[in-house]
Design an enzyme around this catalytic site. Structure first.
Site, short mmCIF file in Angstrom:
data_model
loop_
_atom_site.label_atom_id
_atom_site.label_comp_id
_atom_site.label_asym_id
_atom_site.label_seq_id
_atom_site.Cartn_x
_atom_site.Cartn_y
_atom_site.Cartn_z
N GLU A 154 31.13 15.34 45.81
CA GLU A 154 30.93 16.42 46.79
C GLU A 154 32.22 16.80 47.49
OE1 GLU A 154 27.90 17.89 46.82
OE2 GLU A 154 27.61 16.47 45.20
N ASP A 211 52.16 41.22 31.32
CA ASP A 211 50.86 40.54 31.39
C ASP A 211 49.83 41.34 32.15
OD1 ASP A 211 51.82 38.26 30.23
OD2 ASP A 211 52.15 37.20 32.11
#
Ligand code: ADE
Length: 290
Positions: A154, A211
């Site tokens: 968690e 890119d």
């Protein structure tokens, strides 16, 4: 100076891809050095436990502050179990030139960071973090020392990051709106995006200036030989040899793709009057067809 990346995880073998392909090559070229550390080395009890139940109740376990605190102290200072850890590249790359390595391309470095703050950058992959972007990758490719704290379960006791801020610059980052089992894969994603931008890792600076995202747009489609394949032809303009027409076609393909797949990006992209006119015409055409 080479970038140093340290990764702390309870599954160090998960980080083995660091030794392969582009990251492995960067290690071999001494552009990058990587240390992967098993968090359990800093666990002090007999069971080597690294987690405990959450205060306030609820499901799952929280990773312990004492264990992470000791690990991050040693990793920042390269001391204790974190001293002298270096991954080696899995395969020799240097003797094998990459198919796309360009000859005669001058390596242009990125502007030196005027890094007044010399603390290492601590990256904590978590779905609750701020979104990781190409701009982060660009900025972090100038760092000298990046440490990844990979949590599982968690999460990690929040005080670890409050305390770490005394000797690190701390950033909690998410790689997308979905939940992974832990931070390891996210760390690999971020490391790959960062390392490929270090000058000398990809043969050619232009290859990442074009890119997707570097100019705020998605990259358009690419084609190679043969001209005809299974009845499908390469767009004629790409065979024309007319650089100006090719550049215009690529820009329009990129605008079109961004409009279709990621219209949100257009709000902050740097668009010329010609781009805006193209998008308007394209949108009008599209609404007529529907
Ligand atoms: N850990 C679990 N899910 C994650 C995500 N989406 N991004 C970064 N780290 C994570």
């Amino acid at each position: 100076m080479a970038l140093r990346i340290d990764v702390v995880s309870i599954f160090p073998e998960y980080l083995d891809p660091f030794r392969h392909a582009l990251l492995g090559k960067a290690i071999e070229q001494q552009i990058l050095s990587v240390g992967v550390h098993d968090l359990r080395q800093w666990a002090s009890d007999n069971h080597k436990s690294v987690d405990d139940s959450p205060y306030g109740g609820g499901p799952g376990m929280v990773m312990k502050a004492e264990v992470w605190g000791a690990a991050l102290d040693d990793v920042a200072a390269h001391t204790g179990p974190a001293a002298d850890k270096h991954l080696v590249s899995a395969t020799p790359h240097l003797s094998r030139p990459r198919h796309d390595a360009l000859q005669g391309i001058e390596q242009v470095g990125y502007p030196e960071h005027s890094q007044a703050d010399e603390r290492p950058l601590l990256l904590v992959p978590t779905p609750a973090g701020t979104p990781f972007t190409q701009a982060d990758a660009q900025a972090w490719s100038n760092e000298q020392h990046i440490v990844f704290a990979c949590g599982r379960y968690e999460g990690i006791d929040q005080r670890v990051f409050e305390d770490a801020a005394r000797r690190y610059r701390v950033r909690e980052v998410s790689i997308g709106d979905y939940v992974l089992i832990g931070g390891e894969v996210a760390a690999l994603v971020i490391a790959e995006a960062v390392v490929r931008l270090i000058p000398g890792v990809l043969g050619n600076r232009q290859s990442h200036e074009e890119d997707s995202f570097s100019d705020g747009l998605l990259e358009g489609p690419s084609y190679s030989k043969p001209r005809q394949w299974r009845g499908l032809a390469v767009p004629e303009v790409l065979l024309s040899g007319n650089h100006q027409l090719v550049a215009q076609w690529r820009r329009q393909a990129s605008l079109q793709r961004t409009l279709e797949r990621r219209p949100d990006l257009l709000d902050s992209a740097d668009l010329s009057a010609e781009d805006v006119a193209f998008l308007q015409t394209y949108q009008q055409q599209r609404s007529k067809e529907q």
